[in-house]
Every structure is written in structure tokens, then in C-alpha cells.
Design a protein around this motif. Sequence first.
Motif: not given
Length: 238
Positions: A124-126, A144-148, A161-163
Motif C-alpha cells: 500500500s501507498m500513503i 491514499m492520495q495526499e490529504y485524504s 484508490s482514494l483521491g
Amino acid sequence: MKNIVIIGSSGHGSAILDCIEKEAKYNVIGFIDSFKKKDTLFNGYKILGSEYDLPYLMDKYNLFGGIVAVGDNWNRQQLVRNITKVTSTFQFISTIHPSAIIGRNVRIGKGVAIMPGVIVNTNSMIDDHCILNTSSSLDHDGHMQEYSSLAPRVCAGGNLSLGAFSSIGLGSYVIENITIGAHTVIGAGTLVLRNIGNFAVAYGNPAKEIRKRKANEPYLSSQRPLIFPLVKSIASNF
């Protein structure tokens, strides 16, 4: 240990402090908060001033950096931007509570807060400045993309994939292989069975898009808009 500050003295700031103290990697000097009176105490630590005082405070306390403890995704980004304008040398740290379980080959950006009981599974990538709240889980190959952010007890299946700037609410479930767009809010107790687009408010069982929203629209019950004064520094008041 390197000296740091926590920017934001709310309930989320208390949770961040607990993570940092238990992780025992940094020495917390105090809190930064534009809305609290200087030298008052919060969790036994002093309010040292606002973000505009950071150049002075970094010199006075030999600060390495710190973490922004603001729960709202948009407001967190605004505060990070302000800090980087005030000082280019401030380092944003991440904190991971010792009870969290982090899988193999997980990549974690700067300014990330991972709370007690969180599980992040393999590959996973945060991205930078994300929040994974208490007992939430991000399964394998999630991004999780930035500031999510994930609220407490969110359960996300593999390949989520969370924008950027998007939030999944308290106790929600997301099945595998779901994409949620940017600036989208998933309401509490929601079951997400299909993709959700950008700038949306969605909730229900199963989730349905209810309406569109603006990027800076409040979504937390305790949220107040942050208004940043146009000043360079008030360090002269020290």
C-alpha cells in the motif's frame, strides 16, 4: 531526540501527541495554534504561538519540524502551505502508533498520522499528510492520495484508490477494487460497492452520490473554517 512541535491543539492534536509520545522518536516542545492564547497549557504543554512564529521558535528551541494536527483535509493543506511559506526548512514528520500494524513494502509519505489499532496491508501507498484514524484498515495495494483520510473503524478492501482530499466516514466499508475521486466525502456507516467520482457527497447502504460539494466545504461536525492573518511573523511579541 529531535525537537518538534504539534500544529493544532484540538482533540486530534491530543491523539497525535499520544502517538508521538508512545513512539518515542521525537521530543515534543509544545503546540502551535493561531486560535489559542500563547503560554496557556494544553495536555501539559505550552501553546508557543502561531505558525507565523515558527522561524523564531525554530531558532529558540532548535526545532527540527513537526506535524499538522488538523482533522479536516482541506484546512490541513492550507496550514501546511502557510508553514512552507513562512519557513522552507521546517520538516514535516509522520507518526505511527506502536499498536499499528504496517505490512511489507508499505510506503508512507511525510506528515502522515497513523493512529492506534490501524492496519495497513502489503504494497500500500500513503501519500503526504494523510490520516488513518483509530482501528481503520487499508488492505493490500491500497493508495491514499495526499490529504485524504480514513475515520475510525473504516474497513477498506484491497486495491482502494482514494483521491486527494477525500474522506471516508466513521465505520464505513469499502469493497475491493474501488476508486473514490478527489475532494469526495463518504458519510458514516456507508457501504461502498461501486466507484464514486470527484467532488461528491455519498452515503447509504449501498452508497449513493447525494450531491456535489466544493473543495473547501466543511464536513466534520466540530469544524470551523481557518482564517489565516496576512502577517509575516509576530515573534517580536516574545
